[in-house]
Design a protein around this motif. Structure first.
Motif, PDB file in Angstrom:
ATOM      1  N   ALA A 169       0.694  -0.972  -0.076  1.00 44.83           N
ATOM      2  CA  ALA A 169      -0.121  -0.118   0.002  1.00 44.83           C
ATOM      3  C   ALA A 169       0.861   1.116   0.037  1.00 44.83           C
ATOM      4  CB  ALA A 169      -0.877   0.003   1.283  1.00 44.83           C
ATOM      5  N   ALA A 170       0.338   2.518  -0.184  1.00 47.45           N
ATOM      6  CA  ALA A 170       0.935   3.794  -0.092  1.00 47.45           C
ATOM      7  C   ALA A 170       1.648   3.807   1.261  1.00 47.45           C
ATOM      8  CB  ALA A 170       0.064   4.972  -0.313  1.00 47.45           C
ATOM      9  N   PRO A 171       2.590   4.745   1.763  1.00 48.59           N
ATOM     10  CA  PRO A 171       3.299   4.786   2.967  1.00 48.59           C
ATOM     11  C   PRO A 171       1.999   5.005   3.888  1.00 48.59           C
ATOM     12  CG  PRO A 171       4.690   6.002   1.320  1.00 48.59           C
ATOM     13  CD  PRO A 171       3.376   5.392   0.526  1.00 48.59           C
ATOM     14  N   ALA A 172       2.113   4.334   5.148  1.00 48.96           N
ATOM     15  CA  ALA A 172       1.257   4.310   5.998  1.00 48.96           C
ATOM     16  C   ALA A 172       1.621   3.894   7.385  1.00 48.96           C
ATOM     17  CB  ALA A 172      -0.291   3.770   5.778  1.00 48.96           C
ATOM     18  N   ALA A 173       0.878   3.945   8.453  1.00 52.21           N
ATOM     19  CA  ALA A 173       1.366   3.358   9.617  1.00 52.21           C
ATOM     20  C   ALA A 173       0.133   3.057  10.415  1.00 52.21           C
ATOM     21  CB  ALA A 173       2.317   4.368  10.412  1.00 52.21           C
ATOM     22  N   THR A 174       0.343   2.099  11.572  1.00 52.13           N
ATOM     23  CA  THR A 174      -0.765   1.690  12.445  1.00 52.13           C
ATOM     24  C   THR A 174       0.082   2.422  13.848  1.00 52.13           C
ATOM     25  OG1 THR A 174       0.352  -0.605  12.634  1.00 52.13           O
ATOM     26  CG2 THR A 174      -1.541  -0.158  11.095  1.00 52.13           C
TER      27      THR A 174
END
Length: 234
Positions: A169-174
């Protein structure tokens, strides 16, 4: 009379079926997973550190022993917390190899249980004494050591090392701290590279990058960013 017999026969079949289900459950044929409570919420991932199976944590002191179970393949590993991190539990690579499925760098369905802690430091040539389960009859000889305080960069929204999970996925975080939709800027202070990410869901870390975000800031061959700063974008 015929109608009454039909009702009696139907009731008998239902009773037999119910007994079969009860017996099957007792013998382990039914899906009767134990209702145990995990001490850490969210996904579990790992650092690139080797050595004996171990973990780092932002919740448990050094010496705490944890059992990590992958509920998808039922494989477990017992680890000792060796230091602080930005996660409730961050496995080292050796521990991860014991529990993960091939090709997967994150364990989404897991159970983390606290099983004991080191109660005495060994002297020269002496084995350590370990309480295998909470409530052991042997009282601790000394209180467990507390992890050294993390040294977050001034103004950083998260302390400790940052790692990642595999996600196309596109750059992301949790995160276990910020709600979905929060935007963060994560900077690797060792190379000056930064990425801006949006929180897309929960995890057991203050910030857990996905693979695309990690690629933007990590140094070649490193799966952990120890020297970092995390900024909350308004």
């Amino acid at each position: 009379m015929k109608l009454q017999r039909k009702h009696v026969l139907a009731a008998g079949v239902a009773a037999v079926a119910a007994a079969a289900v009860a017996v099957g459950t007792g013998l382990g044929f039914a899906d009767s997973a134990p209702n145990r409570q995990s001490v850490c919420p969210g996904s579990v991932t790992f650092s690139a550190e080797g050595g004996a199976p171990s973990a780092t944590s932002d919740r448990f002191p050094i010496g705490t022993r944890l059992r990590v179970t992958n509920l998808d393949n039922k494989r477990s590993a017992e680890v000792t917390v060796t230091g602080p991190s930005g996660s409730c539990v961050l496995l080292n690579s050796t521990a991860m190899e014991l529990v993960r499925e091939p090709g997967k760098n994150v364990i989404r369905r897991n159970l983390i249980e606290r099983v004991g802690e080191v109660v005495a430091q060994p002297g020269p040539g002496q084995p350590g004494q370990v309480a295998d389960r909470p409530g052991s009859a042997s009282p601790p000889a000394s209180p467990p050591a507390s992890p050294p305080a993390a040294r977050p960069v001034a103004g950083s929204a998260c302390s400790g090392a940052i790692t990642f999970f595999e996600e196309a996925a596109a750059p992301a975080a949790t995160s276990d701290r910020f709600p979905v939709g929060t935007r963060l800027r994560v900077t690797n202070l060792d190379n000056g590279k930064a990425t801006t990410v949006t929180i897309t869901g929960p995890s057991a870390s203050c910030v857990l990058l996905n693979s695309a975000a990690m690629e933007q800031i990590r140094e070649p061959g490193k799966n952990l960013v120890r020297n970092n700063t995390v900024e909350l974008l308004r």
